[in-house]
Design a protein around this motif. Structure first.
Motif, PDB file in Angstrom:
ATOM      1  N   ALA A  28      59.197  74.611  21.851  1.00  0.00           N
ATOM      2  CA  ALA A  28      57.949  75.341  22.058  1.00  0.00           C
ATOM      3  C   ALA A  28      57.064  75.130  20.836  1.00  0.00           C
ATOM      4  N   GLU A  29      55.780  74.938  21.090  1.00  0.00           N
ATOM      5  CA  GLU A  29      54.831  74.732  20.010  1.00  0.00           C
ATOM      6  C   GLU A  29      53.780  75.830  20.040  1.00  0.00           C
ATOM      7  N   PHE A  30      53.466  76.337  18.858  1.00  0.00           N
ATOM      8  CA  PHE A  30      52.460  77.384  18.709  1.00  0.00           C
ATOM      9  C   PHE A  30      51.457  76.916  17.671  1.00  0.00           C
ATOM     10  N   ARG A  31      50.206  76.820  18.083  1.00  0.00           N
ATOM     11  CA  ARG A  31      49.157  76.291  17.201  1.00  0.00           C
ATOM     12  C   ARG A  31      48.362  77.362  16.487  1.00  0.00           C
ATOM     13  N   THR A  95      58.650  82.548  28.238  1.00  0.00           N
ATOM     14  CA  THR A  95      58.260  81.147  28.111  1.00  0.00           C
ATOM     15  C   THR A  95      56.761  81.088  27.900  1.00  0.00           C
ATOM     16  N   PRO A  96      56.306  80.342  26.891  1.00  0.00           N
ATOM     17  CA  PRO A  96      54.858  80.248  26.662  1.00  0.00           C
ATOM     18  C   PRO A  96      54.155  79.646  27.879  1.00  0.00           C
ATOM     19  N   GLU A  97      52.958  80.115  28.126  1.00  0.00           N
ATOM     20  CA  GLU A  97      52.171  79.588  29.236  1.00  0.00           C
ATOM     21  C   GLU A  97      51.775  78.147  28.948  1.00  0.00           C
ATOM     22  N   PRO A  98      52.007  77.239  29.898  1.00  0.00           N
ATOM     23  CA  PRO A  98      51.567  75.855  29.669  1.00  0.00           C
ATOM     24  C   PRO A  98      50.048  75.785  29.709  1.00  0.00           C
ATOM     25  N   THR A  99      49.498  74.869  28.932  1.00  0.00           N
ATOM     26  CA  THR A  99      48.053  74.691  28.979  1.00  0.00           C
ATOM     27  C   THR A  99      47.689  73.966  30.263  1.00  0.00           C
ATOM     28  N   ALA A 100      46.452  74.091  30.676  1.00  0.00           N
ATOM     29  CA  ALA A 100      46.010  73.550  31.964  1.00  0.00           C
ATOM     30  C   ALA A 100      46.199  72.046  32.057  1.00  0.00           C
ATOM     31  N   ARG A 151      53.987  66.276  19.048  1.00  0.00           N
ATOM     32  CA  ARG A 151      54.050  67.714  18.799  1.00  0.00           C
ATOM     33  C   ARG A 151      54.828  67.996  17.525  1.00  0.00           C
ATOM     34  N   GLY A 152      54.701  69.205  17.025  1.00  0.00           N
ATOM     35  CA  GLY A 152      55.420  69.611  15.826  1.00  0.00           C
ATOM     36  C   GLY A 152      54.942  68.851  14.607  1.00  0.00           C
TER      37      GLY A 152
END
Length: 187
Positions: A28-31, A95-100, A151-152
């Motif tokens: 999971a990635e959080f920006r 679970t984080p919401e996926p981006t569109a 990512r990351g």
């Protein structure tokens, strides 16, 4: 609890290994702090001044910094990770919401080619990229061009263009003749 750290090719990111599973399977990635609301661990890390990104892997946490220097930031990040694991709280609440635009795109006629590309990414590329504290995901395939997302620690890394062009592109072109080029597509 002993937490190891490893440098990554990205000088703005540091990999933390808590010696226990973080997410197990997946990542999971959080920006930013708003994205981090799905993760008590990421929320705690964003509370550390200077943290600008958090990537959770199977057994590691990659933290990306802004202008702060690692010698000042690292002890606070280590403390936040230790506090989290000692608290007994989950790594993810949900679970984080996926981006569109996380949807993959490719022509159905290219399904076999895409399957081969994904298999190569999963078996040969992703394990190596995870060693550097990041991940790479397939985004699409169109007119011989493979679109990937770094990512990351790999996102924004000065060497990611070389990794894409020289490493991954050469590998895919060798095994999948339909591949002409690799391009990064941001999420």
């Amino acid at each position: 609890m002993f937490i190891q750290t490893e440098t990554t090719p990205n000088p703005a990111s540091l990999k933390f290994l808590p010696g226990r599973p973080v997410l197990g399977d997946g990542n999971a990635e959080f920006r930013d702090a708003t994205d981090a609301e799905a993760s008590p661990l990421a929320t705690r890390l964003f509370a550390v001044p200077g943290v600008t990104g958090v990537f959770l892997g199977g057994d590691f946490i990659t933290v990306t910094k802004g202008e702060a220097e690692w010698p000042h930031l690292k002890p606070a990040v280590l403390g936040a990770i230790m506090e989290h694991f000692l608290s007994g709280m989950p790594v993810l609440d949900r679970t984080p919401e996926p981006t569109a635009d996380e949807d993959e795109f490719f022509d159905e006629a290219d399904a076999d080619t895409v399957a081969m590309i994904k298999e190569l990414l999963d078996t040969r590329v992703r394990p190596a990229v995870a060693q550097d504290g990041g991940d790479i995901t397939f985004r699409g395939f169109q007119d011989g061009v493979v679109f990937l997302n770094m990512r990351g620690a790999c996102a924004g890394c000065p060497s990611s263009t070389a990794t894409l062009k020289h490493g991954i592109e050469n590998l895919l072109r060798h095994f999948v003749p339909e591949v002409r080029e690799i391009r990064e597509r941001m999420a």
